[in-house]
Design an enzyme around this catalytic site. Sequence first.
Site, PDB file in Angstrom:
ATOM      1  N   LYS A 199       0.850  -1.185   0.000  1.00  0.00           N
ATOM      2  CA  LYS A 199       0.000   0.000   0.000  1.00  0.00           C
ATOM      3  C   LYS A 199       0.884   1.232   0.000  1.00  0.00           C
ATOM      4  O   LYS A 199       1.683   1.435   0.913  1.00  0.00           O
ATOM      5  CB  LYS A 199      -0.915  -0.009   1.220  1.00  0.00           C
ATOM      6  CG  LYS A 199      -1.775   1.244   1.303  1.00  0.00           C
ATOM      7  CD  LYS A 199      -2.817   1.158   2.388  1.00  0.00           C
ATOM      8  CE  LYS A 199      -3.602   2.448   2.468  1.00  0.00           C
ATOM      9  NZ  LYS A 199      -4.629   2.394   3.514  1.00  0.00           N
ATOM     10  N   ARG A 209     -10.887   9.829   1.596  1.00  0.00           N
ATOM     11  CA  ARG A 209     -10.777  10.500   2.898  1.00  0.00           C
ATOM     12  C   ARG A 209     -11.938  11.475   3.091  1.00  0.00           C
ATOM     13  O   ARG A 209     -12.404  11.674   4.206  1.00  0.00           O
ATOM     14  CB  ARG A 209      -9.406  11.171   3.032  1.00  0.00           C
ATOM     15  CG  ARG A 209      -8.287  10.119   3.118  1.00  0.00           C
ATOM     16  CD  ARG A 209      -6.886  10.715   3.215  1.00  0.00           C
ATOM     17  NE  ARG A 209      -5.871   9.672   3.014  1.00  0.00           N
ATOM     18  CZ  ARG A 209      -4.588   9.911   2.770  1.00  0.00           C
ATOM     19  NH1 ARG A 209      -4.146  11.147   2.713  1.00  0.00           N
ATOM     20  NH2 ARG A 209      -3.745   8.903   2.593  1.00  0.00           N
ATOM     21  N   LYS A 222       1.203  10.171   5.376  1.00  0.00           N
ATOM     22  CA  LYS A 222       1.316   8.798   5.860  1.00  0.00           C
ATOM     23  C   LYS A 222       2.608   8.129   5.399  1.00  0.00           C
ATOM     24  O   LYS A 222       2.712   6.909   5.359  1.00  0.00           O
ATOM     25  CB  LYS A 222       0.078   8.002   5.413  1.00  0.00           C
ATOM     26  CG  LYS A 222      -1.244   8.581   5.949  1.00  0.00           C
ATOM     27  CD  LYS A 222      -2.434   7.647   5.743  1.00  0.00           C
ATOM     28  CE  LYS A 222      -3.693   8.210   6.401  1.00  0.00           C
ATOM     29  NZ  LYS A 222      -4.846   7.268   6.331  1.00  0.00           N
ATOM     30  N   LYS A 253      -2.113  -1.572  -3.890  1.00  0.00           N
ATOM     31  CA  LYS A 253      -2.982  -0.399  -3.836  1.00  0.00           C
ATOM     32  C   LYS A 253      -2.161   0.875  -3.898  1.00  0.00           C
ATOM     33  O   LYS A 253      -1.174   0.966  -3.165  1.00  0.00           O
ATOM     34  CB  LYS A 253      -3.767  -0.465  -2.524  1.00  0.00           C
ATOM     35  CG  LYS A 253      -4.649   0.696  -2.233  1.00  0.00           C
ATOM     36  CD  LYS A 253      -5.327   0.508  -0.921  1.00  0.00           C
ATOM     37  CE  LYS A 253      -6.090   1.773  -0.629  1.00  0.00           C
ATOM     38  NZ  LYS A 253      -6.334   1.978   0.757  1.00  0.00           N
ATOM     39  N   SER A 279     -10.281   5.381  -4.823  1.00  0.00           N
ATOM     40  CA  SER A 279     -11.242   6.467  -5.005  1.00  0.00           C
ATOM     41  C   SER A 279     -10.810   7.490  -6.054  1.00  0.00           C
ATOM     42  O   SER A 279     -11.626   7.943  -6.862  1.00  0.00           O
ATOM     43  CB  SER A 279     -11.472   7.167  -3.666  1.00  0.00           C
ATOM     44  OG  SER A 279     -10.253   7.622  -3.112  1.00  0.00           O
ATOM     45  N   TYR A 318     -15.114   0.583  -6.982  1.00  0.00           N
ATOM     46  CA  TYR A 318     -16.401   1.243  -6.785  1.00  0.00           C
ATOM     47  C   TYR A 318     -17.320   1.029  -7.984  1.00  0.00           C
ATOM     48  O   TYR A 318     -18.501   1.317  -7.915  1.00  0.00           O
ATOM     49  CB  TYR A 318     -16.178   2.740  -6.509  1.00  0.00           C
ATOM     50  CG  TYR A 318     -15.304   2.956  -5.286  1.00  0.00           C
ATOM     51  CD1 TYR A 318     -15.848   2.854  -4.011  1.00  0.00           C
ATOM     52  CD2 TYR A 318     -13.937   3.182  -5.405  1.00  0.00           C
ATOM     53  CE1 TYR A 318     -15.056   2.999  -2.887  1.00  0.00           C
ATOM     54  CE2 TYR A 318     -13.128   3.325  -4.290  1.00  0.00           C
ATOM     55  CZ  TYR A 318     -13.695   3.234  -3.034  1.00  0.00           C
ATOM     56  OH  TYR A 318     -12.901   3.354  -1.926  1.00  0.00           O
TER      57      TYR A 318
HETATM   58  C1  PBG Z   1      -7.548   3.492   5.486  1.00  0.00           C
HETATM   59  C2  PBG Z   1      -7.791   3.281   4.030  1.00  0.00           C
HETATM   60  C3  PBG Z   1      -7.609   4.208   2.982  1.00  0.00           C
HETATM   61  C4  PBG Z   1      -8.116   3.594   1.840  1.00  0.00           C
HETATM   62  C5  PBG Z   1      -8.545   2.319   2.196  1.00  0.00           C
HETATM   63  N1  PBG Z   1      -8.318   2.141   3.547  1.00  0.00           N
HETATM   64  C6  PBG Z   1      -7.118   5.593   3.002  1.00  0.00           C
HETATM   65  C7  PBG Z   1      -5.775   5.908   3.479  1.00  0.00           C
HETATM   66  O1  PBG Z   1      -4.924   5.042   3.691  1.00  0.00           O
HETATM   67  O2  PBG Z   1      -5.555   7.095   3.688  1.00  0.00           O
HETATM   68  C8  PBG Z   1      -8.193   4.252   0.481  1.00  0.00           C
HETATM   69  C9  PBG Z   1      -9.207   3.695  -0.470  1.00  0.00           C
HETATM   70  C10 PBG Z   1      -9.547   4.584  -1.626  1.00  0.00           C
HETATM   71  O3  PBG Z   1      -8.930   5.638  -1.862  1.00  0.00           O
HETATM   72  O4  PBG Z   1     -10.486   4.217  -2.347  1.00  0.00           O
HETATM   73  N2  PBG Z   1      -6.409   3.000   6.017  1.00  0.00           N
END
Ligand code: PBG
Length: 329
Positions: A199, A209, A222, A253, A279, A318
Site C-alpha cells: 500500500k 478521505r 502517511k 494499492k 477512489s 467502486y
Molecule cells: C484506510 C484506508 C484508505 C483507503 C482504504 N483504507 C485511506 C488511506 O490510507 O488514507 C483508500 C481507499 C480509496 O482511496 O479508495 N487505512
Amino acid sequence: MPHAPYPTGRFRRLRRTDALRRLVSETTLSADDLIWPVFLADAEDAGPVASMPGVERRTIEGVVEAARQARDLGIPALCLFPHTDPALKTELCEEAWNPGNLSNRAIGAIKDAVPEIAVMTDIALDPYNANGHDGIVRDGVIVNDETVAALVKMALAQAAAGADILGPSDMMDGRVGAIRQALEAEGFQDVTIMSYTAKYASAFYGPFRDAVGASGALKGDKKTYQMDPANADEALRLVERDIAEGADMVMVKPGLAYLDIVVRVKDRFGVPTFAYQVSGEYAMIEAATANGWIDGEKVMFESLMAFKRAGCDGVLTYFAPRAAHLLRG
Ligand code: PBG
C-alpha cells in the site's frame, strides 16, 4: 514464441470478426472478480459523496440492501468502510474495537440477511483516530507496536461480528502475524486475511478521505508507514513477509499506476493477488466521463480488464455494481 513472418503470418486474421476475437481472447472478466467497497454512516451523515459521483454513504439498512444487490448481481464480496461521528474519535481510538460500533453492527446485519455474501473489513485506526492517522500517535510519531496491539483488538471484534475477510490496511510491521495468532488463539481459525501488503503513500486516496470524513482530521502525511511510490523490490519483500505471517491473500494499492507491482507479485509468488482501484482512480474516470471527454463505460471495462491481464485474481472497485450489471446484460 515463434511466429510465421509476414505474409505467411498475419495477426489481423484473428482480429477480423467479433467471433474470432472472442475465441482467442486471453483474459476474461466476470462478477466473480469483483469486491465492492461500500461506505457506511449514521443516518445523519448518509448520502452522496461529492467527489465520487454515483457513490453514497449508506446506513446499515442501505448496506444490507447493497449486499442483496451484490448477491443478485453475482458479486461475491462487499468491503465496509465506516464514516465515524467525530465525537467518537479519540487519541487511543477505542471505538475501533467496540463490538457495537457501526461497522460491527453492519457486519452482523449483513450476515443475518445475506449470509452468502463475504464481508470484508478494513483494519486501521484512521476512522477512529482524532488525528486521522492509521496508527496511534505519540509525540508526533506513529508508534508501531502499540498500534499493532490495538489492531489485534479491532480484528477480533470484527471476527466476532462475523467478518469473512479481514483487511489490515494500516501498514504497521508485524500486524499480520499478530492478528493471525490472535485469531488462532480465539477460535477464529477460518477467518481469512487479505493484507494490504503493498500500500503506497498515494494522492489517489483523496476522495476516500472525504467519504469517510478523515480529510479534516489528518495531520501531515502517511509516508512513515505507507510505501514510497518509487519502490518495487520492497513490495516483494513485504509479500514474502505477509504470507509467512499468515495472510491468505495480498493486495496492491492503488491500482492502475501500480500494475507493474501486480505482475511481479503474481509471477514471483503465485498467491491470490488483488488490486484496489481506489477512489481517485474512480473519480478521474467519472469526472472525464461527466465532461464528455471519454466513454466512461468503455474506460471502466478496459481498466478492469487491465487488472485481470496483469494477473489479479480480483479487484476492489467502486464500479463493481455497475460493471456486474452490464456484464449480465
Ligand atoms: C484506510 C484506508 C484508505 C483507503 C482504504 N483504507 C485511506 C488511506 O490510507 O488514507 C483508500 C481507499 C480509496 O482511496 O479508495 N487505512
